[in-house]
Write a protein that holds these residues in place. Structure first.
Motif, PDB file in Angstrom:
ATOM      1  N   UNK A 269      62.547  84.646  11.470  1.00 44.82           N
ATOM      2  CA  UNK A 269      61.338  84.988  12.210  1.00 44.82           C
ATOM      3  C   UNK A 269      60.936  86.449  12.159  1.00 44.82           C
TER       4      UNK A 269
ATOM      5  N   UNK B 258      59.293  89.456  10.562  1.00 41.22           N
ATOM      6  CA  UNK B 258      58.277  89.476   9.511  1.00 41.22           C
ATOM      7  C   UNK B 258      57.688  90.839   9.189  1.00 41.22           C
ATOM      8  N   UNK B 259      57.921  91.819  10.041  1.00 43.34           N
ATOM      9  CA  UNK B 259      57.240  93.099   9.803  1.00 43.34           C
ATOM     10  C   UNK B 259      58.020  94.248  10.431  1.00 43.34           C
TER      11      UNK B 259
ATOM     12  N   UNK C 147      57.366  95.942  12.997  1.00 42.33           N
ATOM     13  CA  UNK C 147      57.517  95.844  14.445  1.00 42.33           C
ATOM     14  C   UNK C 147      58.752  95.010  14.781  1.00 42.33           C
ATOM     15  N   UNK C 148      58.970  93.969  14.001  1.00 41.81           N
ATOM     16  CA  UNK C 148      60.143  93.110  14.229  1.00 41.81           C
ATOM     17  C   UNK C 148      61.428  93.896  13.987  1.00 41.81           C
TER      18      UNK C 148
ATOM     19  N   UNK D 260      63.641  85.861  18.285  1.00 42.00           N
ATOM     20  CA  UNK D 260      64.080  85.452  16.946  1.00 42.00           C
ATOM     21  C   UNK D 260      65.224  84.452  17.030  1.00 42.00           C
TER      22      UNK D 260
ATOM     23  N   UNK E 261      51.376  89.708  10.778  1.00 41.48           N
ATOM     24  CA  UNK E 261      52.331  88.615  10.571  1.00 41.48           C
ATOM     25  C   UNK E 261      52.966  88.067  11.835  1.00 41.48           C
ATOM     26  N   UNK E 262      52.837  88.767  12.948  1.00 33.28           N
ATOM     27  CA  UNK E 262      53.570  88.310  14.132  1.00 33.28           C
ATOM     28  C   UNK E 262      52.891  88.778  15.409  1.00 33.28           C
TER      29      UNK E 262
ATOM     30  N   UNK F  34      53.766  91.024  17.439  1.00 36.11           N
ATOM     31  CA  UNK F  34      53.680  92.476  17.567  1.00 36.11           C
ATOM     32  C   UNK F  34      52.429  92.994  16.866  1.00 36.11           C
ATOM     33  N   UNK F  35      52.112  92.389  15.734  1.00 34.85           N
ATOM     34  CA  UNK F  35      50.923  92.811  14.983  1.00 34.85           C
ATOM     35  C   UNK F  35      49.664  92.508  15.791  1.00 34.85           C
TER      36      UNK F  35
ATOM     37  N   UNK G  56      49.374  95.140  18.356  1.00 32.04           N
ATOM     38  CA  UNK G  56      49.012  96.437  17.772  1.00 32.04           C
ATOM     39  C   UNK G  56      47.517  96.498  17.477  1.00 32.04           C
TER      40      UNK G  56
ATOM     41  N   UNK H 131      47.297  98.076   8.617  1.00 32.70           N
ATOM     42  CA  UNK H 131      46.759  96.834   8.034  1.00 32.70           C
ATOM     43  C   UNK H 131      45.576  97.135   7.143  1.00 32.70           C
TER      44      UNK H 131
END
Lengths: 66, 66
Positions: free
Chosen positions: A10, A12-13, A15-16, A63, B12-13, B15-16, B19, B63
């Motif tokens: 899970x 993906x970026x 931030x993760x 996650x 992607x998630x 958090x994005x 943001x 992005x």
């Protein structure tokens, strides 16, 4: 110090990465996320935390530790 | 109020979502991210901000507005 690598789904970026590394850091351990490899390499002190706690901290971020 | 939907790559998630919606919100506009649709629907006040500023705010978060 002990080392373990967990498989985590899970992430993906960036931030993760920050979320996972931050959560592990709060337990006094250090984590390095491999997004492509879907894994988290952790160095921790067994006198301070446990694998169960590390897994819980990651799962609390949303996650799946598999 | 005006409305625009931007195509945005790289989200992607959750958090994005936070943001992007947060960055747009700082301009006094409101955004709703569609992760699957790779788009951001924005309602904004033309007297307060511009499409160029909205795009820049999203790009500043890392992005690509396409």
């Amino acid at each position: 110090m002990s080392n373990i690598t967990l498989k985590v789904e899970g992430m993906s970026c960036g931030h993760c990465v920050s979320a996972v590394e931050g959560a592990v850091g709060k337990l006094g351990a250090s984590a390095k996320v491999d997004l492509a490899g879907k894994s988290v390499a952790i160095e921790y002190d067994e006198s301070k935390t446990s694998v169960a706690s590390l897994k819980e901290a990651i799962e609390d971020q949303g996650y799946d530790v598999v």
